[in-house]
Design an enzyme around this catalytic site. Structure first.
Site, PDB file in Angstrom:
ATOM      1  CG  HIS A  39      25.889  65.429  35.528  1.00 11.79           C
ATOM      2  ND1 HIS A  39      26.064  64.529  34.498  1.00 11.79           N
ATOM      3  CD2 HIS A  39      25.454  66.584  34.959  1.00 11.79           C
ATOM      4  CE1 HIS A  39      25.765  65.127  33.356  1.00 11.79           C
ATOM      5  NE2 HIS A  39      25.382  66.363  33.602  1.00 11.79           N
ATOM      6  CG  HIS A 121      16.870  67.367  34.223  1.00 11.63           C
ATOM      7  ND1 HIS A 121      17.163  68.660  33.847  1.00 11.63           N
ATOM      8  CD2 HIS A 121      17.508  66.558  33.334  1.00 11.63           C
ATOM      9  CE1 HIS A 121      17.937  68.639  32.776  1.00 11.63           C
ATOM     10  NE2 HIS A 121      18.173  67.370  32.443  1.00 11.63           N
TER      11      HIS A 121
END
Length: 168
Positions: A39, A121
């Site tokens: 995610h 990220h």
């Protein structure tokens, strides 16, 4: 409840990211994040009382829509804590606006959020034992389709995530 807001990859992208992590696992000797757990975190809240869920749902429903926009992942690297990540070398204005708006709304509602600089990220590996210099990869597009409110449960096998709500 341990909560965070995130953008989840679709099944195809999760598979591509997991495929990207495979050779890095051998190289860095880290633990890969399962595809179902990949995610892009927008805001981590930590422990939140269940009675505040409606407030979080209201905040989520008022976020700007970034659907139709994609963030380009084109590099991987490693942080000192053994986190191997994928990210973009160029800013994504729609993603930056979404994260900033969300974090501002959460702070305005009295939620405690991380104060460190937001570095978007995707965590690919945890507990890497060998360093990995930041380097370019073949670009992958990460669609910003929908925002999810996620619950995180920590277990000896790692964190397990459950979607509580999503927008749009």
């Amino acid at each position: 409840m341990r909560l965070f807001f995130a953008i989840l990859p679709g099944r195809h992208l999760a598979g591509a990211l997991h495929g990207l992590a495979r050779p890095l696992t051998r190289r860095c000797r880290g633990r890969p994040v399962p595809p179902r757990s990949l995610h892009l975190t927008l805001a981590f809240l930590g422990e939140v009382a269940p009675e505040r869920l409606d407030e979080l749902r209201r905040i989520g429903s008022q976020l700007p829509h970034a659907a139709g926009t994609a963030w380009q992942l084109d590099q991987v690297g490693c942080w000192h804590g053994g986190i191997v990540w994928a990210s973009g070398s160029q800013p994504c204005p729609a993603l930056d606006e979404l994260a900033t708006t969300l974090r501002s709304a959460l702070a305005g509602a009295g939620f405690s959020i991380e104060q460190r600089l937001y570095l978007p990220h995707i965590t690919l590996l945890r507990r890497a034992r060998q360093p990995l210099p930041t380097h370019a990869i073949a670009p992958l597009l990460y669609p910003l389709r929908r925002v999810s409110l996620m619950a995180s449960t920590l277990t000896p096998q790692g964190a397990h995530y459950r979607e509580l709500a999503h927008w749009p």
